[in-house]
Design a protein around this motif. Structure first.
Motif, short mmCIF file in Angstrom:
data_model
loop_
_atom_site.label_atom_id
_atom_site.label_comp_id
_atom_site.label_asym_id
_atom_site.label_seq_id
_atom_site.Cartn_x
_atom_site.Cartn_y
_atom_site.Cartn_z
N ARG A 14 37.15 34.55 40.48
CA ARG A 14 37.45 35.72 41.30
C ARG A 14 36.21 36.06 42.12
NH1 ARG A 14 40.87 38.93 37.91
NH2 ARG A 14 42.14 37.47 36.71
N TYR A 15 36.24 35.62 43.38
CA TYR A 15 35.13 35.94 44.27
C TYR A 15 35.40 37.26 44.99
CZ TYR A 15 33.18 31.37 43.28
OH TYR A 15 32.62 30.29 42.64
N GLY A 16 34.35 37.87 45.52
CA GLY A 16 34.51 39.18 46.17
C GLY A 16 34.98 40.22 45.16
N ALA A 17 34.60 40.03 43.89
CA ALA A 17 35.06 40.91 42.81
C ALA A 17 33.84 41.44 42.05
CB ALA A 17 35.98 40.14 41.86
N LYS A 18 33.54 42.71 42.25
CA LYS A 18 32.35 43.30 41.65
C LYS A 18 32.73 44.02 40.35
CE LYS A 18 28.50 46.34 42.74
NZ LYS A 18 28.76 47.53 41.96
N VAL A 19 32.03 43.69 39.28
CA VAL A 19 32.27 44.39 38.01
C VAL A 19 31.43 45.66 38.04
CG1 VAL A 19 32.13 44.25 35.50
CG2 VAL A 19 32.71 42.20 36.84
N ASP A 20 32.10 46.81 38.12
CA ASP A 20 31.38 48.07 38.21
C ASP A 20 31.04 48.62 36.83
OD1 ASP A 20 31.39 48.39 41.03
OD2 ASP A 20 33.54 48.83 40.91
N ASN A 21 32.00 48.50 35.93
CA ASN A 21 31.81 49.08 34.59
C ASN A 21 32.35 48.18 33.52
OD1 ASN A 21 30.66 51.80 34.76
ND2 ASN A 21 32.36 52.09 36.19
N LEU A 22 31.74 48.32 32.35
CA LEU A 22 32.17 47.57 31.17
C LEU A 22 32.29 48.56 30.03
CD1 LEU A 22 29.49 44.75 30.96
CD2 LEU A 22 31.91 44.40 31.33
N HIS A 23 33.32 48.45 29.23
CA HIS A 23 33.29 49.18 27.96
C HIS A 23 34.09 48.44 26.91
CE1 HIS A 23 36.92 51.07 29.75
NE2 HIS A 23 37.33 51.12 28.50
N HIS A 24 33.77 48.76 25.66
CA HIS A 24 34.41 48.09 24.54
C HIS A 24 35.48 49.03 24.02
CE1 HIS A 24 34.80 45.59 21.04
NE2 HIS A 24 33.96 44.74 21.59
N ASN A 25 36.72 48.56 23.91
CA ASN A 25 37.77 49.48 23.43
C ASN A 25 38.06 49.27 21.94
OD1 ASN A 25 39.29 47.18 23.28
ND2 ASN A 25 40.85 47.82 24.77
N GLY A 26 37.14 48.60 21.25
CA GLY A 26 37.32 48.40 19.81
C GLY A 26 38.02 47.08 19.50
N VAL A 27 38.81 46.56 20.46
CA VAL A 27 39.52 45.29 20.25
C VAL A 27 38.93 44.22 21.18
CG1 VAL A 27 41.79 44.19 20.15
CG2 VAL A 27 41.61 46.67 19.90
N GLY A 28 38.67 44.62 22.42
CA GLY A 28 38.13 43.67 23.40
C GLY A 28 37.25 44.40 24.39
N VAL A 29 36.85 43.67 25.45
CA VAL A 29 35.97 44.26 26.45
C VAL A 29 36.77 44.55 27.71
CG1 VAL A 29 33.81 43.96 27.72
CG2 VAL A 29 34.10 42.85 25.51
N MET A 30 36.67 45.79 28.20
CA MET A 30 37.39 46.18 29.40
C MET A 30 36.45 46.08 30.60
SD MET A 30 40.24 46.99 28.00
CE MET A 30 41.14 47.59 29.42
N LEU A 31 36.89 45.37 31.64
CA LEU A 31 36.09 45.23 32.86
C LEU A 31 36.75 46.03 33.97
CD1 LEU A 31 34.93 42.75 31.33
CD2 LEU A 31 34.91 41.54 33.50
N GLN A 32 35.98 46.91 34.61
CA GLN A 32 36.50 47.61 35.78
C GLN A 32 35.97 46.87 37.01
OE1 GLN A 32 35.49 51.71 37.15
NE2 GLN A 32 36.85 52.17 35.43
N VAL A 33 36.91 46.31 37.77
CA VAL A 33 36.52 45.39 38.85
C VAL A 33 36.99 45.93 40.19
CG1 VAL A 33 36.74 43.01 39.67
CG2 VAL A 33 36.85 43.48 37.22
N THR A 34 36.08 45.90 41.19
CA THR A 34 36.48 46.33 42.54
C THR A 34 36.53 45.11 43.45
OG1 THR A 34 35.39 48.43 42.20
CG2 THR A 34 35.90 47.86 44.47
N THR A 35 37.68 44.97 44.13
CA THR A 35 37.84 43.93 45.15
C THR A 35 38.24 44.63 46.44
OG1 THR A 35 40.18 43.65 44.70
CG2 THR A 35 38.69 42.24 43.45
N LYS A 36 38.48 43.86 47.51
CA LYS A 36 38.88 44.56 48.74
C LYS A 36 40.28 45.17 48.62
CE LYS A 36 39.98 40.59 51.78
NZ LYS A 36 40.19 39.46 51.04
N GLU A 37 41.02 44.74 47.62
CA GLU A 37 42.35 45.34 47.38
C GLU A 37 42.26 46.66 46.62
OE1 GLU A 37 42.53 41.66 46.87
OE2 GLU A 37 43.27 41.76 48.94
N GLY A 38 41.09 46.96 46.03
CA GLY A 38 40.94 48.19 45.26
C GLY A 38 40.36 47.92 43.88
N ALA A 39 40.42 48.96 43.01
CA ALA A 39 39.81 48.82 41.68
C ALA A 39 40.89 48.60 40.64
CB ALA A 39 39.01 50.06 41.35
N GLU A 40 40.59 47.76 39.66
CA GLU A 40 41.53 47.61 38.55
C GLU A 40 40.77 47.28 37.26
OE1 GLU A 40 43.05 43.05 38.75
OE2 GLU A 40 44.25 44.51 39.88
#
Ligand code: FAD
Length: 417
Positions: A223-249
């Protein structure tokens, strides 16, 4: 209890991220690589010195480096430049650099061992995928202009030998026969040299880009053009908050390996890990050898000039890469003319018949730990791993540290079952 690890996110598609992706895929993981740039290896892994140099494994944590650094601070064009503006990050890094002086010998030996281990993985992957990266297996010649520096190099040789490296002393005239294109004036100014036949050079950008393509063909999701803004651990896995030109998810992975170069420090902090990486700026020029005279007059053997701390690597018939300087100036990628000029001057002094008319400047940030040792393996939280902080030797070490990082992911996955 946590589940078996299946999906792994790798943050960063520089040399550390791409080699980590390959090592994880080889162990059966489902890998997704995120990079904020549009292509692989567009930051520090773009135009470095090109050396795969076990012979350059000596860490810098010595009092002599500090005294030399203080002297250099008052000399324009010196190999080191420090912005005196106060910064907690810079001063804490420097304090930790000094605190690592007692580990100088052990870390030099370990770096050398890792560099030798990396060679086979690096070549094996290129051969398996059948790509080229301007590999030149002609050794590295480390040249010294003073007796003091040469005598120190004799001591360093003991540490390199302990790490498994064979490096031999050569006289200036032997150095001249190893690399005949040296100007005669430079040979007269040389005190001596060390030659490491087993070291080699190549284009880091070509390697990372081609290995990335091979990983994508083998099923990795890039995934190019995809910036990982935030990371957090939800107790089961790692959640990545990613911003691309389509928006954040937000996306969930069983594990993450942080290979984000100078950004790894911020991402590690989000995961509760302290990684005091400082961005140590360096510069390179790529001299375009457009005419036959320049092609014939440029060196093929890779060089490390100890006094100026300049390295060179021939990248095929038409390019000579020259790199150096360490600048402590924060997250700043400006290309300064007063740092580039000494690199072209070096070429003109050592290889007077090479035209520097077309010389392409570049600057990159070395992700450097205060003890100069990369960090690979598990972080504090389950599912969080690192392969980062390789400083001035990321090209040399990444293929080995990627294996170590991937093995630690596998070990945690097995212990979860
Ligand atoms: C002038 C110079 C000369 C050098 N010469 C040599 C040499 O001769 N031999 C040697 O072994 N080494 C050399 N090095 C060191 C080597 O180039 C580096 O150690 C290596 O390139 C670092 O690779 P990396 O993958 O850690 O970082 P990078 O190549 O910078 O890759 C990190 C990637 O992470 C991405 N990223 C960061 N944050 C995020 C985020 N939040 N979301 C998504 N993506 C993100 C970036 O876009 C980048 O692509 C040199 C370095 C310099 C500057």
């Amino acid at each position: 209890m946590s589940e078996k690890i299946t999906s792994v996110a790798v943050i960063g598609a520089g040399i550390t991220g791409i080699t980590t992706c390959a090592a994880l895929q080889e162990r059966g993981f489902d890998v997704t690589v995120f990079d904020r740039n549009r292509y692989a290896a567009m930051e520090t892994s773009f135009a470095n010195g090109g050396q795969l140099s076990a012979s350059n494994a000596e860490t810098w944590n010595r009092w002599a480096t500090i005294f030399k650094g203080i002297k250099w601070m008052s000399q324009p064009g010196a190999p080191l430049l420090v912005n005196p503006k106060p910064s907690w990050h810079k001063y804490s890094w420097m304090a930790e650099f000094m605190a690592a002086i007692p580990k100088y010998r052990a870390n030099t030996v370990e770096t050398c061992r890792l560099a030798i281990e990396a060679r086979k993985h690096l070549k094996r992957r290129a051969e398996a995928s059948g790509f080229k990266f301007d590999l030149e297996e002609r050794g590295i010649l480390h040249v010294y202009r003073t007796k003091g520096e040469f005598d120190h190099a004799v001591k360093v040789n003991d540490m390199l030998a302990e790490g498994g490296l064979e490096r031999r002393a050569v006289t200036p005239s032997e150095a001249h026969s190893i690399e005949p294109s040296f100007g005669k004036k430079f040979i007269r100014s040389m005190h001596g040299a060390f030659y490491t036949v087993s070291d080699f050079t190549g284009d880091i950008h070509a390697y990372a880009r081609n290995l990335g393509k091979a990983c994508a063909e083998a099923g990795a999701d890039f995934r190019y053009g995809a910036k990982v803004d935030n990371l957090h651990h939800n107790g089961v896995g790692v959640m990545l908050q990613v911003t691309t030109k389509e928006g954040a998810e937000e996306e969930k992975f069983d594990a993450v390996v942080i290979c984000a170069g100078v950004q790894s420090r911020d991402l590690a902090a989000q995961m509760g890990d302290r990684m005091n990486i400082y961005p140590v700026k360096g510069y390179s020029v790529t001299v375009q050898l457009d005419d036959k005279q320049s092609q014939d007059a440029a060196p093929w053997v890779s060089l490390l000039d100890d006094e100026t701390k300049v390295v060179s690597a021939r990248l095929g018939k038409n390019k000579l890469r020259i790199a150096g300087t360490a600048e402590f100036n924060g997250d700043n990628r400006d290309i300064r003319d007063d740092r580039i000029r000494p690199l072209n001057k070096w070429c003109e002094e050592l290889f007077p018949d090479v035209s520097t008319e077309h010389s392409v400047p570049w600057a990159g940030l070395r992700p450097m730990m205060p003890d100069m040792m990369p960090r690979m393996g598990a972080g504090k939280k389950p599912g969080v791993f690192y392969n980062t902080g390789h400083g001035h030797l990321g090209w040399t070490l990444a293929a080995a540290t990627a294996e170590i990082a991937a093995v630690s992911v596998l070990a945690q996955s097995r212990s979860n079952q």
